[in-house]
Design a protein around this motif. Structure first.
Motif, PDB file in Angstrom:
ATOM      1  N   LEU A  45      -5.241 -43.934 -28.488  1.00 30.38           N
ATOM      2  CA  LEU A  45      -5.860 -44.493 -27.281  1.00 30.38           C
ATOM      3  C   LEU A  45      -5.476 -43.675 -26.048  1.00 30.38           C
ATOM      4  O   LEU A  45      -6.299 -43.476 -25.147  1.00 30.38           O
ATOM      5  CB  LEU A  45      -5.449 -45.954 -27.109  1.00 30.38           C
ATOM      6  CG  LEU A  45      -5.975 -46.912 -28.187  1.00 30.38           C
ATOM      7  CD1 LEU A  45      -5.376 -48.302 -28.003  1.00 30.38           C
ATOM      8  CD2 LEU A  45      -7.501 -46.976 -28.156  1.00 30.38           C
ATOM      9  N   VAL A  46      -4.245 -43.199 -26.001  1.00 29.61           N
ATOM     10  CA  VAL A  46      -3.827 -42.315 -24.902  1.00 29.61           C
ATOM     11  C   VAL A  46      -4.682 -41.060 -24.897  1.00 29.61           C
ATOM     12  O   VAL A  46      -5.118 -40.583 -23.848  1.00 29.61           O
ATOM     13  CB  VAL A  46      -2.328 -41.958 -25.026  1.00 29.61           C
ATOM     14  CG1 VAL A  46      -1.977 -40.803 -24.094  1.00 29.61           C
ATOM     15  CG2 VAL A  46      -1.466 -43.169 -24.704  1.00 29.61           C
ATOM     16  N   SER A  70       1.961 -33.185 -24.203  1.00 28.33           N
ATOM     17  CA  SER A  70       2.252 -33.905 -25.446  1.00 28.33           C
ATOM     18  C   SER A  70       3.411 -34.876 -25.262  1.00 28.33           C
ATOM     19  O   SER A  70       3.384 -36.002 -25.766  1.00 28.33           O
ATOM     20  CB  SER A  70       2.587 -32.906 -26.562  1.00 28.33           C
ATOM     21  OG  SER A  70       1.443 -32.151 -26.914  1.00 28.33           O
ATOM     22  N   GLU A  71       4.432 -34.455 -24.523  1.00 28.09           N
ATOM     23  CA  GLU A  71       5.593 -35.316 -24.307  1.00 28.09           C
ATOM     24  C   GLU A  71       5.228 -36.550 -23.490  1.00 28.09           C
ATOM     25  O   GLU A  71       5.687 -37.659 -23.773  1.00 28.09           O
ATOM     26  CB  GLU A  71       6.703 -34.530 -23.617  1.00 28.09           C
ATOM     27  CG  GLU A  71       8.074 -35.181 -23.696  1.00 28.09           C
ATOM     28  CD  GLU A  71       8.565 -35.391 -25.121  1.00 28.09           C
ATOM     29  OE1 GLU A  71       9.234 -36.423 -25.361  1.00 28.09           O
ATOM     30  OE2 GLU A  71       8.272 -34.553 -26.000  1.00 28.09           O
ATOM     31  N   ASP A  72       4.391 -36.353 -22.472  1.00 29.96           N
ATOM     32  CA  ASP A  72       3.958 -37.488 -21.653  1.00 29.96           C
ATOM     33  C   ASP A  72       3.080 -38.446 -22.447  1.00 29.96           C
ATOM     34  O   ASP A  72       3.162 -39.667 -22.286  1.00 29.96           O
ATOM     35  CB  ASP A  72       3.208 -36.999 -20.412  1.00 29.96           C
ATOM     36  CG  ASP A  72       4.134 -36.410 -19.369  1.00 29.96           C
ATOM     37  OD1 ASP A  72       5.344 -36.698 -19.430  1.00 29.96           O
ATOM     38  OD2 ASP A  72       3.662 -35.665 -18.499  1.00 29.96           O
ATOM     39  N   LYS A  73       2.230 -37.903 -23.304  1.00 29.90           N
ATOM     40  CA  LYS A  73       1.390 -38.743 -24.162  1.00 29.90           C
ATOM     41  C   LYS A  73       2.257 -39.584 -25.093  1.00 29.90           C
ATOM     42  O   LYS A  73       2.019 -40.782 -25.291  1.00 29.90           O
ATOM     43  CB  LYS A  73       0.437 -37.882 -24.995  1.00 29.90           C
ATOM     44  CG  LYS A  73      -0.699 -37.254 -24.213  1.00 29.90           C
ATOM     45  CD  LYS A  73      -1.548 -36.377 -25.121  1.00 29.90           C
ATOM     46  CE  LYS A  73      -2.692 -35.729 -24.352  1.00 29.90           C
ATOM     47  NZ  LYS A  73      -3.509 -34.840 -25.217  1.00 29.90           N
ATOM     48  N   LYS A  74       3.275 -38.962 -25.640  1.00 34.37           N
ATOM     49  CA  LYS A  74       4.172 -39.660 -26.564  1.00 34.37           C
ATOM     50  C   LYS A  74       4.910 -40.785 -25.845  1.00 34.37           C
ATOM     51  O   LYS A  74       4.987 -41.908 -26.343  1.00 34.37           O
ATOM     52  CB  LYS A  74       5.170 -38.669 -27.159  1.00 34.37           C
ATOM     53  CG  LYS A  74       6.106 -39.271 -28.187  1.00 34.37           C
ATOM     54  CD  LYS A  74       7.010 -38.202 -28.784  1.00 34.37           C
ATOM     55  CE  LYS A  74       7.980 -38.805 -29.788  1.00 34.37           C
ATOM     56  NZ  LYS A  74       8.882 -37.767 -30.364  1.00 34.37           N
ATOM     57  N   HIS A  75       5.446 -40.504 -24.675  1.00 27.71           N
ATOM     58  CA  HIS A  75       6.170 -41.517 -23.902  1.00 27.71           C
ATOM     59  C   HIS A  75       5.260 -42.679 -23.539  1.00 27.71           C
ATOM     60  O   HIS A  75       5.636 -43.852 -23.671  1.00 27.71           O
ATOM     61  CB  HIS A  75       6.751 -40.894 -22.635  1.00 27.71           C
ATOM     62  CG  HIS A  75       7.291 -41.903 -21.657  1.00 27.71           C
ATOM     63  ND1 HIS A  75       8.259 -42.824 -21.994  1.00 27.71           N
ATOM     64  CD2 HIS A  75       6.987 -42.144 -20.357  1.00 27.71           C
ATOM     65  CE1 HIS A  75       8.530 -43.591 -20.946  1.00 27.71           C
ATOM     66  NE2 HIS A  75       7.770 -43.195 -19.947  1.00 27.71           N
ATOM     67  N   LEU A  76       4.063 -42.366 -23.104  1.00 30.03           N
ATOM     68  CA  LEU A  76       3.098 -43.398 -22.722  1.00 30.03           C
ATOM     69  C   LEU A  76       2.742 -44.271 -23.914  1.00 30.03           C
ATOM     70  O   LEU A  76       2.704 -45.507 -23.817  1.00 30.03           O
ATOM     71  CB  LEU A  76       1.848 -42.740 -22.141  1.00 30.03           C
ATOM     72  CG  LEU A  76       0.754 -43.652 -21.581  1.00 30.03           C
ATOM     73  CD1 LEU A  76       1.312 -44.610 -20.538  1.00 30.03           C
ATOM     74  CD2 LEU A  76      -0.373 -42.808 -20.986  1.00 30.03           C
ATOM     75  N   ALA A  77       2.489 -43.650 -25.056  1.00 29.00           N
ATOM     76  CA  ALA A  77       2.118 -44.405 -26.263  1.00 29.00           C
ATOM     77  C   ALA A  77       3.242 -45.322 -26.719  1.00 29.00           C
ATOM     78  O   ALA A  77       3.016 -46.493 -27.049  1.00 29.00           O
ATOM     79  CB  ALA A  77       1.739 -43.441 -27.385  1.00 29.00           C
ATOM     80  N   PHE A  78       4.469 -44.804 -26.757  1.00 30.40           N
ATOM     81  CA  PHE A  78       5.608 -45.621 -27.183  1.00 30.40           C
ATOM     82  C   PHE A  78       5.839 -46.783 -26.221  1.00 30.40           C
ATOM     83  O   PHE A  78       6.105 -47.913 -26.650  1.00 30.40           O
ATOM     84  CB  PHE A  78       6.876 -44.761 -27.280  1.00 30.40           C
ATOM     85  CG  PHE A  78       7.107 -44.172 -28.640  1.00 30.40           C
ATOM     86  CD1 PHE A  78       7.875 -44.832 -29.583  1.00 30.40           C
ATOM     87  CD2 PHE A  78       6.542 -42.955 -28.997  1.00 30.40           C
ATOM     88  CE1 PHE A  78       8.087 -44.293 -30.845  1.00 30.40           C
ATOM     89  CE2 PHE A  78       6.744 -42.401 -30.253  1.00 30.40           C
ATOM     90  CZ  PHE A  78       7.525 -43.074 -31.183  1.00 30.40           C
ATOM     91  N   PRO A 126      12.888 -44.260 -16.182  1.00 33.72           N
ATOM     92  CA  PRO A 126      13.135 -42.989 -16.872  1.00 33.72           C
ATOM     93  C   PRO A 126      12.764 -43.088 -18.344  1.00 33.72           C
ATOM     94  O   PRO A 126      13.066 -44.096 -18.994  1.00 33.72           O
ATOM     95  CB  PRO A 126      14.642 -42.768 -16.683  1.00 33.72           C
ATOM     96  CG  PRO A 126      15.206 -44.132 -16.420  1.00 33.72           C
ATOM     97  CD  PRO A 126      14.136 -44.872 -15.690  1.00 33.72           C
ATOM     98  N   ALA A 127      12.122 -42.050 -18.859  1.00 29.00           N
ATOM     99  CA  ALA A 127      11.536 -42.104 -20.204  1.00 29.00           C
ATOM    100  C   ALA A 127      12.530 -42.464 -21.297  1.00 29.00           C
ATOM    101  O   ALA A 127      12.312 -43.396 -22.073  1.00 29.00           O
ATOM    102  CB  ALA A 127      10.861 -40.766 -20.518  1.00 29.00           C
ATOM    103  N   LEU A 128      13.625 -41.734 -21.396  1.00 34.77           N
ATOM    104  CA  LEU A 128      14.557 -41.943 -22.499  1.00 34.77           C
ATOM    105  C   LEU A 128      15.217 -43.315 -22.435  1.00 34.77           C
ATOM    106  O   LEU A 128      15.337 -44.013 -23.444  1.00 34.77           O
ATOM    107  CB  LEU A 128      15.627 -40.843 -22.497  1.00 34.77           C
ATOM    108  CG  LEU A 128      15.125 -39.435 -22.803  1.00 34.77           C
ATOM    109  CD1 LEU A 128      16.279 -38.432 -22.735  1.00 34.77           C
ATOM    110  CD2 LEU A 128      14.476 -39.371 -24.188  1.00 34.77           C
ATOM    111  N   ALA A 149      -3.248 -51.824 -24.259  1.00 31.31           N
ATOM    112  CA  ALA A 149      -3.284 -50.377 -24.046  1.00 31.31           C
ATOM    113  C   ALA A 149      -4.536 -49.954 -23.295  1.00 31.31           C
ATOM    114  O   ALA A 149      -4.475 -49.165 -22.347  1.00 31.31           O
ATOM    115  CB  ALA A 149      -3.208 -49.655 -25.404  1.00 31.31           C
ATOM    116  N   VAL A 150      -5.678 -50.478 -23.691  1.00 30.81           N
ATOM    117  CA  VAL A 150      -6.944 -50.123 -23.029  1.00 30.81           C
ATOM    118  C   VAL A 150      -6.937 -50.557 -21.576  1.00 30.81           C
ATOM    119  O   VAL A 150      -7.357 -49.805 -20.688  1.00 30.81           O
ATOM    120  CB  VAL A 150      -8.146 -50.746 -23.779  1.00 30.81           C
ATOM    121  CG1 VAL A 150      -9.422 -50.602 -22.959  1.00 30.81           C
ATOM    122  CG2 VAL A 150      -8.313 -50.082 -25.138  1.00 30.81           C
TER     123      VAL A 150
END
Length: 222
Positions: A111-112, A121-129, A164-166, A213-214
């Motif tokens: 969906l991201v 890619s890292e931002d997409k991963k963080h957003l999805a999680f 913060p992401a982590l 998510a949407v």
């Protein structure tokens, strides 16, 4: 060796889920297939918000059905990549937690890609999680109607995305682990079923996470 939900450490859950979820690149490839199908059907690129919603609905439907089918741990490895790894690492009923989260993160990763193609890619991963974990935890913890819970989850995701992401990811995994453990210990859950209580529960949970998510990705949170 079987493990109970009480024995599952959040750090173990996080490590396992991060290992078995798809990559942003894999999500890009999957979504590319949906875009190609859309173009073949409507003879145009899916560019409008409504077009993206149609593709998102297909993705949510697919992962909701996969989630419903994943209730039986023994059958899951043949239909869901990565679940064999989760069983080997976690064992027993707690694999249900990893399965549920893996599918929700995979879905959110796709969906991201539908809405945020320009992110790294890292931002997409963080957003999805963040979307998957916050959406799932809020639904499991909150009492009330589905629509009300969904709205609360949408706003919660925005709050987590500001952190913060982590630290955010670690905090969310801890919350999800505690929440699922509490549900697994509830008397309403039959012994041996684990936290993936039923196909219908899995289906609804994944569907609502997709809708959250949407709403977030389409900037439609009120």
């Amino acid at each position: 060796m079987n493990h109970t939900a009480e024995e599952l450490e959040p750090s173990r859950l996080q490590k396992t889920v991060e290992t078995i979820t798809i990559t942003p690149e894999a999500a890009t490839e999957l979504v590319g297939g949906y875009r190609a199908t859309f173009k073949a059907k409507f003879e145009r690129e899916p560019e409008s918000l409504e077009d993206k919603r149609k593709i998102a609905a297909k993705i949510i439907g697919r992962y909701s059905k996969l989630s419903a089918a994943a209730g039986a741990v023994t059958a899951a490895p043949s239909v869901i990549p990565g679940i064999g790894t989760a069983i080997a690492v976690l064992g027993g009923g707690v694999t249900d937690v990893a399965m549920a989260l893996k599918l929700q993160v995979d879905m959110c990763m796709c969906l991201v890609e539908v809405y945020e193609t320009e992110l790294s890619s890292e931002d997409k991963k963080h957003l999805a999680f963040t979307i998957a974990l916050a959406g799932s935890a809020e639904q499991m913890a909150t009492k009330g109607g589905k629509a009300a819970v969904q709205k609360i989850a949408e706003k919660l995701v925005y709050q987590y995305l500001k952190g913060p992401a982590l630290a955010t990811t670690k905090q969310l995994f801890k919350r999800v682990s505690i929440t699922f453990t509490q549900k697994a210990m509830a008397k309403a859950i039959p012994a041996g079923v684990g936290v993936a209580f039923s196909s219908s529960t899995n289906y609804v949970l994944t569907t609502v996470v997709g809708k959250v998510a949407v709403a977030v990705l389409a900037k439609d949170v009120k």
